[in-house]
Design an enzyme around this catalytic site. Structure first.
Site, PDB file in Angstrom:
ATOM      1  N   SER A 171      -8.372  16.403 106.311  1.00 20.25           N
ATOM      2  CA  SER A 171      -7.941  17.586 105.562  1.00 20.25           C
ATOM      3  C   SER A 171      -8.378  17.463 104.121  1.00 20.25           C
ATOM      4  O   SER A 171      -8.521  16.352 103.589  1.00 20.25           O
ATOM      5  CB  SER A 171      -6.413  17.734 105.612  1.00 20.25           C
ATOM      6  N   TYR A 212       2.794  15.226 105.031  1.00 17.66           N
ATOM      7  CA  TYR A 212       1.521  15.663 105.623  1.00 17.66           C
ATOM      8  C   TYR A 212       0.339  15.079 104.858  1.00 17.66           C
ATOM      9  O   TYR A 212      -0.575  14.492 105.442  1.00 17.66           O
ATOM     10  CB  TYR A 212       1.457  17.189 105.628  1.00 17.66           C
TER      11      TYR A 212
END
Length: 682
Positions: free
Chosen positions: A559, A572
Site C-alpha cells: 500500500s 493498518y
C-alpha cells in the site's frame, strides 16, 4: 448415395458424433473420427455433387460442431487413387486433400480421411474404445476377433494411419459384404452402415460385444496378485504424500521445458500399481497412437512400496528420472534418421507412484489431464488384453514412427504461440473480490493457471468459475492466519496443477481508527491477517519453489500507506510497512534460489474492493469529510494524474512484474496510486 439435404446430413453427423464422444467407453478425448456421405448442388455448375463430411483434424467427437467438419468432393478424393505414390510416400496424400475440398472445405482434413472416403458406405465411424483396443493389442487378436465377432468383424493387421490403411479397409469391405466393421490391430475399430443410425448401432455393438466377452471370459485378476506393501495408502495420507512429492516431480519433468501437472488417485490406477504385473506391463508402454502421443512410449514408475518415506521416494525418483532420460535418448537414437524431427524432450509425461497415484504432465492443464485420462485408457486396455490373452502392443519402431511423424510435427507447429504466463501456476490470496479477483483474472488471461484463495471458500470457487473451467482456475477456502489452512491451500494448488510458480499476497482487512481507539485486539487482528498471513503464505510457497528448483515469484500487494503517514490508521499502516519490509528481506534471502520478491503499492482502490465495502470505505469517508460514494473521486483528485485507481490497474502492475520483461528485478516496490508525491520512494 442418399439425396438428403446437406444441412441435414451435417446435423445428423454431428449429433451421432456427440453421442458417441460423450461416452468414455466409446472413445477417448479427441480420439477417432466419424463421417457421412451425401449429395448437394455444386454452386458453379448447378449439378448434383457427391460429398464427404468428416471430422477434421484435432477435433473432439463429444464437442464437435458443424464448423469442425471437413467437406470434400468424393469423386476427386477417390480419384487420388490414380496418383497414390505408394505406402513409402503416403504422407504426401494429406496435402493432396486440399485439392479435393468443396468450397472452403471447412476444417483441415485429418490423416484418417482416406478411411472414410474410400470405404463404400454412406456412414463410417472410427473409434478408440478400450474394449476394442484390448482385442487389437492382444497377442492372439486375429483369433479373438473371429471367436468374439464371427464373420461380422474382420481383423486388420497393424498399419500406420494413412491412405494405405484406407485402401485396406475398403478392400475388406468389398471382400466381406457381411461385415459391419473391423478391429484395427494395435489401434481401434472401424464400423459402417447405410444410415447414420445403423452405423452408430454397429459401432456400439462391436464395443459392447468386446466388453461383454472380456467380462464373461476374462481372468479375475489379470494384473496378478496384490503385492505386499503396495496397497493404496489411506485417503488423507495418500494426498499428503502426493502433495509432498508433486513439487519435486514437477521440477524433474520440467528439465527440458516447464510443464503443468495433473494428479489422480483413481481406483483403476491404484489397483494397477498394487498388482504384481504392473512393472512389466508399464514397461511395454501403450499402443493406440492416440495414447502414446499423449503419454510417451512408457511411464516412469517408482519401484518402491507405498510404505516408502517421502525422502526415500524423492531420492529414488531422481535416480529413475536420470535413467528415464538416458533410455529415452537411446530410444530416439535407435530409430531417428536424417529426416526425423529433433528430439522434443526426454522427460516422462506419466509418473506412477504405488499407493499414491498418477501424475501426468503437459504444456497446459488440459493436456496434462488428458494425458492422465489416456493412461487410464491404457490401463483398461492392458486389463482387457491380459484377461483374455497377453498384452502385445505395436513394436518400438512403429511407436517412434508415430511419435516423430512429420505430420504430427506439422500439427505441433500450427499451434498458436504460447501466452506470456503459459505453464505458470499462480496462487492469489484474498481472491474472491477486488484486487485479488482482478489479479487472478489477468494472470489467467495471460496463460497462467490460477488458484484463488479466500476466507470464504464458496466465493473463491464462484470467482474461479467466472474465470474459466477447472483446467484454468480453482477456488480454495483458507484462513491465511492458520498454518494448517495455508499448507492445505498450497497442497491443493500443487495437486491441481502440479506445482507452483507465483504467489500474490493480497489477503487483508482494514481497521480505520485513531490511536486511542485502537484496541490490542484490533492490532492483533490486523497483523495476523496481513503480516503473519503473508509470512505464512510466502514461507510455504518458498518450500515448494525450492523443491521444484524452477525459481519462483512472490508479489506482495502492499500500500501507499507503507511509506505515507495518513491519519487514523495506525494498525493498518504499520502492518503494511511490515509487509513492505518482508519484500526486501525475502528478496535478499531467496535470491540464491532464483526466487524474486516484489511489491505493488496501490492507493484508493475503492471500486470492487471487499475491504472498502466492509466498512473501511465509510470510516475513511468520515475521516476526510466526504460521502462514501464519492470516496473514489476524492482519492483521484488528490493524485498527480487525477485518475481513480481500479483493481485492474493493480493487476496490470502484477503482470508487469511477472510477464517476462523484468526478469532481473527483485526487491522492487511499484506504486500504483496515480501519483502521490508524499508516497514517493526515496
Amino acid at each position: 448415395m442418399g439425396n438428403a439435404n446437406s444441412g441435414a446430413v451435417e446435423q445428423e453427423l454431428v449429433a451421432r458424433s456427440n453421442r458417441l464422444g460423450a461416452e468414455p467407453k466409446n472413445t477417448n478425448y479427441a480420439g477417432g473420427n466419424t463421417s457421412a456421405k451425401g449429395r448437394d448442388t455444386d454452386p458453379v455448375t448447378a449439378e448434383p455433387v457427391d460429398l464427404l463430411w468428416v471430422k477434421g483434424s484435432g477435433g473432439d467427437l463429444g464437442t464437435l460442431t458443424e464448423q469442425g467438419l471437413a467437406v470434400l468432393r468424393l469423386d476427386r478424393l477417390r480419384a487420388l487413387s490414380n496418383v497414390y505414390p505408394g505406402v513409402d510416400r503416403e504422407d504426401e496424400m494429406v496435402a493432396a486433400f486440399d485439392h479435393t475440398l468443396h468450397g472452403r472445405g471447412g476444417a483441415a482434413p485429418s490423416i484418417d480421411t482416406a478411411m472414410h472416403g474410400l470405404v463404400e458406405a454412406d456412414h463410417v465411424d472410427h473409434l478408440h474404445p478400450d474394449s476394442g483396443i484390448a482385442i487389437a493389442t492382444a497377442a492372439d487378436g486375429p483369433e479373438l476377433t473371429r471367436e468374439i465377432f464371427g464373420e461380422k468383424v474382420v481383423w486388420v493387421p497393424w498399419r500406420r494411419p494413412g491412405w494405405q490403411l484406407g485402401e485396406d479397409i475398403a478392400a475388406i469391405k468389398r471382400a466381406h459384404p457381411e461385415a459391419i466393421g473391423t478391429i484395427l490391430g494395435g489401434h481401434g475399430i472401424t464400423a459402417w452402415g447405410a444410415t447414420s443410425e445403423e452405423c452408430e448401432r454397429n459401432s456400439l455393438w462391436i464395443i459392447d460385444t468386446a466388453a461383454d466377452h472380456i467380462a464373461e471370459h476374462g481372468k479375475s485378476e489379470p494384473f496378478g496378485a496384490v503385492l505386499d506393501g503396495y496397497e493404496p495408502l489411506p485417503d488423507e495420507q495418500r494426498r499428503e504424500k502426493a502433495a509432498a512429492l508433486a513439487p519435486v516431480l514437477r521440477g524433474l519433468v520440467s528439465t527440458d521445458k516447464r510443464q503443468v501437472g495433473h494428479f489422480t488417485d483413481a481406483p483403476e490406477v491404484l489397483d494397477f500399481l498394487a498388482r504384481s504385473e504392473h512393472a512389466r506391463l508399464a514397461e511395454l508402454g501403450t499402443s493406440c497412437p492416440d495414447h502414446f502421443l499423449r503419454t510417451k512410449v512408457k511411464p516412469l514408475v517408482l519401484d518402491l512400496p507405498s510404505t516408502a518415506s517421502v525422502e526415500e521416494s524423492v531420492e529414488r525418483l531422481k535416480q529413475l528420472h536420470e535413467q528415464y532420460r538416458d533410455d529415452y535418448a537411446a530410444y530416439y537414437q535407435r530409430h531417428a534418421d536424417s529426416d526425423s524431427p529433433a528430439m522434443r524432450g526426454a522427460d516422462p509425461a506419466i509418473v506412477l507412484i504405488p499407493g499414491v497415484g498418477m501424475f501426468s504432465y503437459g504444456g497446459d492443464k488440459q493436456t496434462a489431464r488428458v494425458a492422465g485420462e489416456f493412461y487410464v485408457n491404457a490401463i483398461n486396455v492392458m486389463r482387457g488384453a491380459e484377461s483374455l490373452s497377453r498384452y502385445s502392443p505395436i513394436d518400438e519402431r512403429e511407436k517412434f514412427r508415430i511419435e516423430y511423424w512429420a505430420l504430427e510435427e506439422a500439427k505441433l507447429r500450427r499451434r498458436p504461440a504460447p501466452k506470456p504466463l503459459a505453464t505458470k501456476v499462480a496462487l492469489v490470496t484474498g481472491a474472491a473480490s477486488g484486487i485479488g479477483k482482478a489479479t487472478a483474472t489477468r494472470l489467467a488471461r495471460d496463460g497462467a493457471n490460477v488458484v484463488l484463495v479466500d476466507l470464504d471458500g464458496d466465493e473463491a470457487r464462484e470467482a474461479a468459475a467466472e474465470i474459466g473451467s477447472t483446467d484454468v482456475a480453482v477456488g480454495v477456502g483458507a484462513n491465511v492466519t492458520s498454518e494448517d489452512d495455508i499448507t492445505a491451500a498450497v497442497g491443493a494448488a500443487v495437486l491441481a496443477f502440479g506445482g507452483l510458480d507465483v504467489v500474490v499476497n493480497n489477503a487483508g482487512l482494514s481497521l480505520s481508527k485513531p490511536l486511542l481507539e485502537t484496541t490490542a485486539a484490533d492490532w492483533d487482528t490486523q497483523h495476523d491477517v496481513m503480516a503473519k498471513g503473508s509470512f505464512l503464505v510466502s514461507r510455504t510457497a518458498a518450500e515448494v519453489f525450492i523443491d521444484q528448483e524452477l525459481g519462483g515469484d512472490i508479489v506482495y500487494i502492499v500500500s501507499k500507506n507503507s511509506v505515507f503517514a495518513g491519519p487514523n490508521n495506525i494498525a493498518y499502516s504499520a502492518t503494511k510497512a511490515d509487509q513492505a519490509h518482508q519484500v526486501r528481506l525475502l528478496a535478499a534471502e531467496l535470491g540464491e534460489h532464483a526466487i524474486r520478491v516484489n511489491g505493488v503499492n496501490p492507493d484508493g482502490v475503492v471500486r470492487g474492493s471487499g475491504i472498502f465495502a466492509g466498512g473501511w470505505g465509510a470510516q475513511r469517508a468520515k475521516v476526510y469529510g466526504v460521502k462514501e460514494e464519492e470516496l473514489g473521486s476524492f482519492y483521484a483528485q488528490r493524485t498527480l494524474l487525477k485518475r481513480e485507481v481500479l483493481p485492474e490497474n493493480v493487476a496490470n502492475a502484477v503482470f508487469a512484474l511477472l510477464g517476462g520483461d523484468l526478469t532481473h528485478t527483485t526487491g522492487l516496490h511499484v506504486p500504483v496510486d496515480a501519483g502521490v508525491a508524499a508516497a514517493f520512494l526515496r
